[in-house]
Motif scaffolding. Sequence first.
Motif, PDB file in Angstrom:
ATOM      1  N   LEU B  80       0.849  -1.189   0.000  1.00  0.00           N
ATOM      2  CA  LEU B  80       0.000   0.000   0.000  1.00  0.00           C
ATOM      3  C   LEU B  80       0.883   1.237   0.000  1.00  0.00           C
ATOM      4  N   GLY B  81       0.648   2.134  -0.967  1.00  0.00           N
ATOM      5  CA  GLY B  81       1.361   3.410  -0.989  1.00  0.00           C
ATOM      6  C   GLY B  81       0.417   4.519  -0.569  1.00  0.00           C
ATOM      7  N   ALA B  82       0.917   5.748  -0.549  1.00  0.00           N
ATOM      8  CA  ALA B  82       0.062   6.883  -0.219  1.00  0.00           C
ATOM      9  C   ALA B  82      -1.093   6.963  -1.214  1.00  0.00           C
ATOM     10  N   SER B  83      -0.848   6.568  -2.472  1.00  0.00           N
ATOM     11  CA  SER B  83      -1.869   6.733  -3.515  1.00  0.00           C
ATOM     12  C   SER B  83      -1.969   5.507  -4.423  1.00  0.00           C
ATOM     13  N   SER B  84      -1.602   4.337  -3.915  1.00  0.00           N
ATOM     14  CA  SER B  84      -1.617   3.154  -4.781  1.00  0.00           C
ATOM     15  C   SER B  84      -1.833   1.878  -3.975  1.00  0.00           C
ATOM     16  N   ILE B  85      -2.407   0.874  -4.663  1.00  0.00           N
ATOM     17  CA  ILE B  85      -2.477  -0.484  -4.115  1.00  0.00           C
ATOM     18  C   ILE B  85      -1.806  -1.389  -5.140  1.00  0.00           C
ATOM     19  N   ASP B  86      -0.773  -2.111  -4.725  1.00  0.00           N
ATOM     20  CA  ASP B  86      -0.171  -3.124  -5.593  1.00  0.00           C
ATOM     21  C   ASP B  86      -0.350  -4.479  -4.938  1.00  0.00           C
ATOM     22  N   VAL B  87      -0.863  -5.421  -5.686  1.00  0.00           N
ATOM     23  CA  VAL B  87      -1.100  -6.766  -5.163  1.00  0.00           C
ATOM     24  C   VAL B  87      -0.502  -7.772  -6.130  1.00  0.00           C
ATOM     25  N   ASP B 105      -6.426   6.205  -2.537  1.00  0.00           N
ATOM     26  CA  ASP B 105      -5.976   7.187  -1.552  1.00  0.00           C
ATOM     27  C   ASP B 105      -5.974   6.534  -0.172  1.00  0.00           C
ATOM     28  N   ILE B 106      -4.787   6.376   0.405  1.00  0.00           N
ATOM     29  CA  ILE B 106      -4.659   5.678   1.689  1.00  0.00           C
ATOM     30  C   ILE B 106      -5.533   6.339   2.758  1.00  0.00           C
ATOM     31  N   ARG B 107      -5.841   7.652   2.550  1.00  0.00           N
ATOM     32  CA  ARG B 107      -6.650   8.375   3.526  1.00  0.00           C
ATOM     33  C   ARG B 107      -8.121   7.958   3.499  1.00  0.00           C
ATOM     34  N   VAL B 112     -12.141   0.781   3.735  1.00  0.00           N
ATOM     35  CA  VAL B 112     -12.248   0.912   2.278  1.00  0.00           C
ATOM     36  C   VAL B 112     -11.061   0.256   1.582  1.00  0.00           C
ATOM     37  N   ILE B 113      -9.860   0.585   2.034  1.00  0.00           N
ATOM     38  CA  ILE B 113      -8.659   0.113   1.336  1.00  0.00           C
ATOM     39  C   ILE B 113      -8.527  -1.413   1.457  1.00  0.00           C
ATOM     40  N   LEU B 114      -8.730  -1.960   2.658  1.00  0.00           N
ATOM     41  CA  LEU B 114      -8.559  -3.406   2.816  1.00  0.00           C
ATOM     42  C   LEU B 114      -9.680  -4.166   2.111  1.00  0.00           C
ATOM     43  N   HIS B 115     -10.860  -3.558   2.008  1.00  0.00           N
ATOM     44  CA  HIS B 115     -11.939  -4.153   1.235  1.00  0.00           C
ATOM     45  C   HIS B 115     -11.514  -4.284  -0.230  1.00  0.00           C
ATOM     46  N   ARG B 116     -10.845  -3.251  -0.741  1.00  0.00           N
ATOM     47  CA  ARG B 116     -10.388  -3.311  -2.130  1.00  0.00           C
ATOM     48  C   ARG B 116      -9.282  -4.359  -2.292  1.00  0.00           C
ATOM     49  N   ARG B 166      -3.632  -7.129  10.514  1.00  0.00           N
ATOM     50  CA  ARG B 166      -3.248  -8.540  10.427  1.00  0.00           C
ATOM     51  C   ARG B 166      -4.441  -9.441  10.709  1.00  0.00           C
ATOM     52  N   GLU B 167      -5.166  -9.090  11.762  1.00  0.00           N
ATOM     53  CA  GLU B 167      -6.302  -9.916  12.170  1.00  0.00           C
ATOM     54  C   GLU B 167      -7.354  -9.981  11.062  1.00  0.00           C
ATOM     55  N   LEU B 168      -7.640  -8.825  10.458  1.00  0.00           N
ATOM     56  CA  LEU B 168      -8.653  -8.790   9.399  1.00  0.00           C
ATOM     57  C   LEU B 168      -8.242  -9.673   8.220  1.00  0.00           C
ATOM     58  N   LEU B 169      -6.968  -9.581   7.807  1.00  0.00           N
ATOM     59  CA  LEU B 169      -6.511 -10.368   6.655  1.00  0.00           C
ATOM     60  C   LEU B 169      -6.494 -11.859   6.985  1.00  0.00           C
TER      61      LEU B 169
END
Lengths: 392, 392
Positions: B80-87, B105-107, B112-116, B166-169
């Motif tokens: 996770l970056g400030a403005s990116s998700i790489d998987v 947007d990490i903000r 939201v981000i972990l859902h994505r 960690r727990e969520l993942l």
Amino acid sequence: MRTADPLHLRLLRLLRDEGPVSRAELGDRLQMPRPRLLAELDRLVALGLVAEAGLAASRGGRRSTLVELDPRLRFAAVDLGASSIDVEVVNGRLEPVAAYSEVADIRSGPKVILHRVNDLLHKARADGAYETLHAVGIGVPGPVSFRDGVPVSPPIMPGWDRFPVRELLTREHGCPAVVDNDVNIMALGERHGGVAHSVDDFLFVKIGTGIGCGIHLGGEVYRGTDGCAGDIGHIQVDAHGPICSCGNAGCLEAVFSGAALAREATAAARAGTAPALVERLAARSVLTARDVAEGAAEGDVTCIQLIRDGGRQVGRVLAGLVSFTNPSMIVIGGGLAQLGHVLLAEIRSVVYRRSLPLATGNLPVVLSELGARAGVAGAAVLASDIAFGEAS
Amino acid sequence: MRTADPLHLRLLRLLRDEGPVSRAELGDRLQMPRPRLLAELDRLVALGLVAEAGLAASRGGRRSTLVELDPRLRFAAVDLGASSIDVEVVNGRLEPVAAYSEVADIRSGPKVILHRVNDLLHKARADGAYETLHAVGIGVPGPVSFRDGVPVSPPIMPGWDRFPVRELLTREHGCPAVVDNDVNIMALGERHGGVAHSVDDFLFVKIGTGIGCGIHLGGEVYRGTDGCAGDIGHIQVDAHGPICSCGNAGCLEAVFSGAALAREATAAARAGTAPALVERLAARSVLTARDVAEGAAEGDVTCIQLIRDGGRQVGRVLAGLVSFTNPSMIVIGGGLAQLGHVLLAEIRSVVYRRSLPLATGNLPVVLSELGARAGVAGAAVLASDIAFGEAS
């Protein structure tokens, strides 16, 4: 970073650090089945490292036998400074049984200096301090290849580069020897018997003739790729500052160290801005850090300002190192630690203001407890570790 | 710092890093008697981690059986970056079998981000990239409590403080998960498959939106007491410099980072001093570090000067860290590494001039090899280590 402790090293360290312990408690603490423990103890008794020490108080059933380090165990601890030799002979608990301090110029070279070290140790034997040494630990004021047991390009030690210090001591005293940098052994001393007791991640900052840093990470000394980690005296704090002995401008130790403080104190006395220093310079014609400390204690504003200016520079460098290392504690030692709480308050103020809040939330910045003894204390720890580690 | 590797971890890492190996060679390499090795391999086959892979070439006698990591083994690596998700989903050898990159947007916050992230991973499963994940590794752009698997007071990640990442993942994917700081995983990536291959003591300096440092000591990531070691972006380089987002003046990242460079480039374009930038600002109304890099490549003197000024500031901080850490290598990565050799030359020049000769004698200062992939590559290493470590 060392590989996992062999069991005998843990056992011997426990007896060193806590004194006599019953066999029953040893078995519990080391989680060791009784037959294996007894075999290990027999072996260590045969090696002359461990002895029986009577019966322990009852825990309800049969009284267990106490064991302790052999009372005849002796280590030599040596701390070489730029202008001093400190030698102690200590017992297994690392308590001094003999101590010697002499003025000496490290620039006399390794043959002269180590000859004097050997003479002091032979004198200690003649005085009854020991029959046999089990290990020698020595600290020198310069970078060291810990693996090879030799100084490496030490700037203030002409003639010492790659001199076989460890080999010479091993041959002379017929026991293992270990060589390290003076700041590293001071850090070890504070961790064993001083203010950093049992702290795993801390920085020990020595401010004296020069400035250096002992780095303790994960419970071990961190020495770097070439053994010169912690050389913070040459970090630049002022691009327009005075030229340092290393040739660069504005290094930390060119701006604040024993020599720098004496230079600035003399200038202030000559300019007449520090009454406390004017008197002292007239009386003795040379000023040292001690004069500044005394002037500050008497309330001389210029003396206080000199210490605060220096503290601010040290604080700026440490703030950066706190952000980088995120340590659990910072210990300030060396000759200029005598400047005491004026210095400490200024360092703290800059570190707390300039580093990440997360990194300074629980970060104590404190003065050394062992003072001038930190070096020999750490050399003794190193000597005992090498003796215990080789007892396999 | 980890305790000594259990044998199965060493075995699995060997297969991960070198591919199929014969049983005979494994026994030699791990110095393991054959019966014990076979028992260990049986256990790992039963756990779905290891599989047989045919017969090895003859070593003279009977041909030995090849073993490899189970071809169905899969890890998820998330950066996770400030403005990116790489998987990425990778196999046991850490080779990508699926990769996704999205702007984000990490903000937006952890939910939201972990859902994505979870959506991308479920999509990867639907696409046939895996049946079961054996571990998830994730890097986030802020301080992390590695032990607790949560971000801790991350400045640019509102809503993430102590969120149970960690727990969520773990719950979502039914496998172990591990959370670390983005710079730490980039350093791990470079050490596993990049320019720092097998280097034990090195610094990975990320220069991007912010500036941070991954610290590798003794072959392991060093994270500090609170997990925020390496936060070098807020080391002060200019007491009179611009105010930083942290509130202090003249921090390294306020003086040189993606944002700082864009700001100075815009000022230069408006002042008309940089022809290359004037054109670009007119064309797109916003300037970035890439414009400065292109201007420099075209020979624009102001662009070159902006890069050199920044490189000098980074170099001054790194010179201090080299004196302190005495590392074996420095790797420069992150978005501004695209500024390339002009930047590198300036950093090198300051580091080599300002640090102890002993510490820089054999010190390479080099650009990252993995570039934008360093983060996911390191997250994959971390995921595999956690999966292998828990297979006991």
